[in-house]
Design a protein around this motif. Structure first.
Motif, mmCIF file in Angstrom:
data_model
loop_
_atom_site.group_PDB
_atom_site.id
_atom_site.type_symbol
_atom_site.label_atom_id
_atom_site.label_comp_id
_atom_site.label_asym_id
_atom_site.label_seq_id
_atom_site.Cartn_x
_atom_site.Cartn_y
_atom_site.Cartn_z
ATOM 1 N N SER A 52 6.184 9.762 4.237
ATOM 2 C CA SER A 52 6.488 8.207 4.304
ATOM 3 C C SER A 52 5.079 7.801 4.384
ATOM 4 C CB SER A 52 6.698 8.122 6.521
ATOM 5 O OG SER A 52 6.168 9.443 6.685
ATOM 6 N N LYS A 53 4.285 8.461 4.247
ATOM 7 C CA LYS A 53 2.898 7.698 4.018
ATOM 8 C C LYS A 53 2.689 6.577 3.016
ATOM 9 C CE LYS A 53 0.205 10.528 8.084
ATOM 10 N NZ LYS A 53 1.072 10.265 8.885
ATOM 11 N N MET A 54 3.177 7.680 1.990
ATOM 12 C CA MET A 54 2.902 6.894 0.880
ATOM 13 C C MET A 54 4.034 6.221 -0.559
ATOM 14 S SD MET A 54 1.891 10.318 -1.995
ATOM 15 C CE MET A 54 0.883 11.162 -0.715
ATOM 16 N N ALA A 55 4.999 5.895 1.047
ATOM 17 C CA ALA A 55 6.022 5.751 -0.305
ATOM 18 C C ALA A 55 7.656 5.046 0.967
ATOM 19 C CB ALA A 55 6.668 6.830 -1.622
ATOM 20 N N VAL A 56 7.915 4.126 0.314
ATOM 21 C CA VAL A 56 9.257 3.559 0.991
ATOM 22 C C VAL A 56 10.683 4.138 -0.302
ATOM 23 C CG1 VAL A 56 10.855 1.541 2.115
ATOM 24 C CG2 VAL A 56 8.252 2.566 2.211
ATOM 25 N N ILE A 57 11.337 4.397 0.693
ATOM 26 C CA ILE A 57 12.720 4.705 -0.484
ATOM 27 C C ILE A 57 14.250 3.793 0.178
ATOM 28 C CG2 ILE A 57 14.254 6.890 -1.360
ATOM 29 C CD1 ILE A 57 11.740 8.700 -0.801
ATOM 30 N N TYR A 58 14.727 3.347 -1.490
ATOM 31 C CA TYR A 58 15.272 2.802 -0.793
ATOM 32 C C TYR A 58 16.693 2.342 -2.132
ATOM 33 C CZ TYR A 58 13.194 -0.445 2.538
ATOM 34 O OH TYR A 58 12.824 -1.071 3.545
ATOM 35 N N ILE A 92 2.037 8.439 -8.917
ATOM 36 C CA ILE A 92 2.001 6.961 -9.104
ATOM 37 C C ILE A 92 1.047 6.515 -7.746
ATOM 38 C CG2 ILE A 92 3.459 4.802 -8.890
ATOM 39 C CD1 ILE A 92 5.956 6.985 -9.944
ATOM 40 N N TYR A 93 1.288 7.452 -6.437
ATOM 41 C CA TYR A 93 0.710 6.412 -6.141
ATOM 42 C C TYR A 93 -1.722 6.447 -6.339
ATOM 43 C CZ TYR A 93 -1.782 6.000 -1.119
ATOM 44 O OH TYR A 93 -2.253 5.758 -0.177
ATOM 45 N N ARG A 94 -1.339 7.495 -6.545
ATOM 46 C CA ARG A 94 -3.310 8.005 -6.887
ATOM 47 C C ARG A 94 -3.608 7.074 -7.687
ATOM 48 N NH1 ARG A 94 -2.677 13.089 -7.976
ATOM 49 N NH2 ARG A 94 -2.265 13.888 -6.449
ATOM 50 N N GLY A 95 -2.845 6.642 -8.858
ATOM 51 C CA GLY A 95 -2.749 5.977 -10.636
ATOM 52 C C GLY A 95 -3.095 4.295 -9.216
ATOM 53 N N ALA A 96 -1.889 3.754 -9.317
ATOM 54 C CA ALA A 96 -1.742 2.878 -8.210
ATOM 55 C C ALA A 96 -2.841 2.213 -7.810
ATOM 56 C CB ALA A 96 -0.456 2.465 -7.559
ATOM 57 N N MET A 97 -3.152 2.887 -6.753
ATOM 58 C CA MET A 97 -4.890 2.834 -5.856
ATOM 59 C C MET A 97 -5.831 2.693 -6.800
ATOM 60 S SD MET A 97 -3.664 2.595 -2.573
ATOM 61 C CE MET A 97 -4.863 2.945 -2.016
ATOM 62 N N GLU A 155 0.926 -0.995 0.060
ATOM 63 C CA GLU A 155 -0.423 -0.119 -0.037
ATOM 64 C C GLU A 155 0.741 1.098 -0.239
ATOM 65 O OE1 GLU A 155 -3.457 -0.149 -0.486
ATOM 66 O OE2 GLU A 155 -2.474 -2.323 -0.452
ATOM 67 N N LYS A 156 2.465 1.647 -0.202
ATOM 68 C CA LYS A 156 2.206 2.594 -0.720
ATOM 69 C C LYS A 156 3.813 2.228 -1.845
ATOM 70 C CE LYS A 156 4.008 3.569 4.335
ATOM 71 N NZ LYS A 156 4.899 4.121 5.315
ATOM 72 N N VAL A 157 4.144 3.108 -2.648
ATOM 73 C CA VAL A 157 5.173 3.430 -3.487
ATOM 74 C C VAL A 157 7.075 2.936 -3.461
ATOM 75 C CG1 VAL A 157 6.194 4.409 -5.616
ATOM 76 C CG2 VAL A 157 3.824 4.840 -4.796
ATOM 77 N N LEU A 158 7.304 2.071 -3.381
ATOM 78 C CA LEU A 158 8.443 1.669 -3.379
ATOM 79 C C LEU A 158 9.160 2.060 -4.734
ATOM 80 C CD1 LEU A 158 10.698 -0.184 -2.172
ATOM 81 C CD2 LEU A 158 10.507 -2.120 -3.865
ATOM 82 N N VAL A 159 10.260 2.877 -3.715
ATOM 83 C CA VAL A 159 11.629 3.960 -4.854
ATOM 84 C C VAL A 159 12.588 3.226 -4.323
ATOM 85 C CG1 VAL A 159 12.276 5.857 -5.329
ATOM 86 C CG2 VAL A 159 9.835 5.760 -4.648
#
Length: 149
Positions: A53-59, A119-124, A23-27
């Protein structure tokens, strides 16, 4: 600034991140810690990580330590940024021939924030490809390289 973001150092860690981030965008930023353009991008990613942080995780992923994914995503230029949502590779239409990754650094923090939000809105909504909100003048231009053809 790359020391502020978590790093994935092997294929198993990348696989685990792709499978487990829900439920988050993985970057995933593919590059090298000592490259000037990668450091510029890492600065933008680190400064926006808390806001997103509420919509993405970055690595960060070192291209030399995870060659399987470097080849799979055909990463010829660094940095390259790839996006996932619930294990699905998210594609973005940047107005370039390659929709699988963003190549280069974002010009501004807001460009990156806007892209992650789209990306988050589209994926949802179930979309697997979205149109980039970034001004085309702010998207780096490059030629596709076909290796081994």
């Amino acid at each position: 600034m790359s020391f502020l973001l978590p790093k994935l150092t092997c294929k198993r860690e990348v696989d685990q991140a792709i499978k487990s981030v829900a439920e988050k965008v993985l970057v995933l930023r593919f590059g090298r810690d000592n490259d000037a353009v990668c450091l510029q991008l890492d600065d933008i990613l680190a400064k926006t990580a808390h806001d997103l942080s509420k919509m993405a995780v970055i690595y960060l992923v070192d291209v030399d330590k995870v060659p399987v994914y470097t080849q799979y995503f055909d990463i010829s230029y660094i940095p390259s940024t790839v996006f996932f949502f619930n294990g699905q590779h998210m594609k973005v239409d940047y107005g370039s021939p390659d929709h699988t990754k963003f190549v280069g650094s974002f010009k501004t923090k807001q460009d990156f924030i806007d892209l992650v939000e789209v990306i988050y809105r589209g994926a949802m909504r179930g979309k697997l490809i979205v149109r980039s909100p970034i001004d085309p003048r702010n998207i780096p231009k490059y030629d596709l390289l076909y290796q081994g053809i």
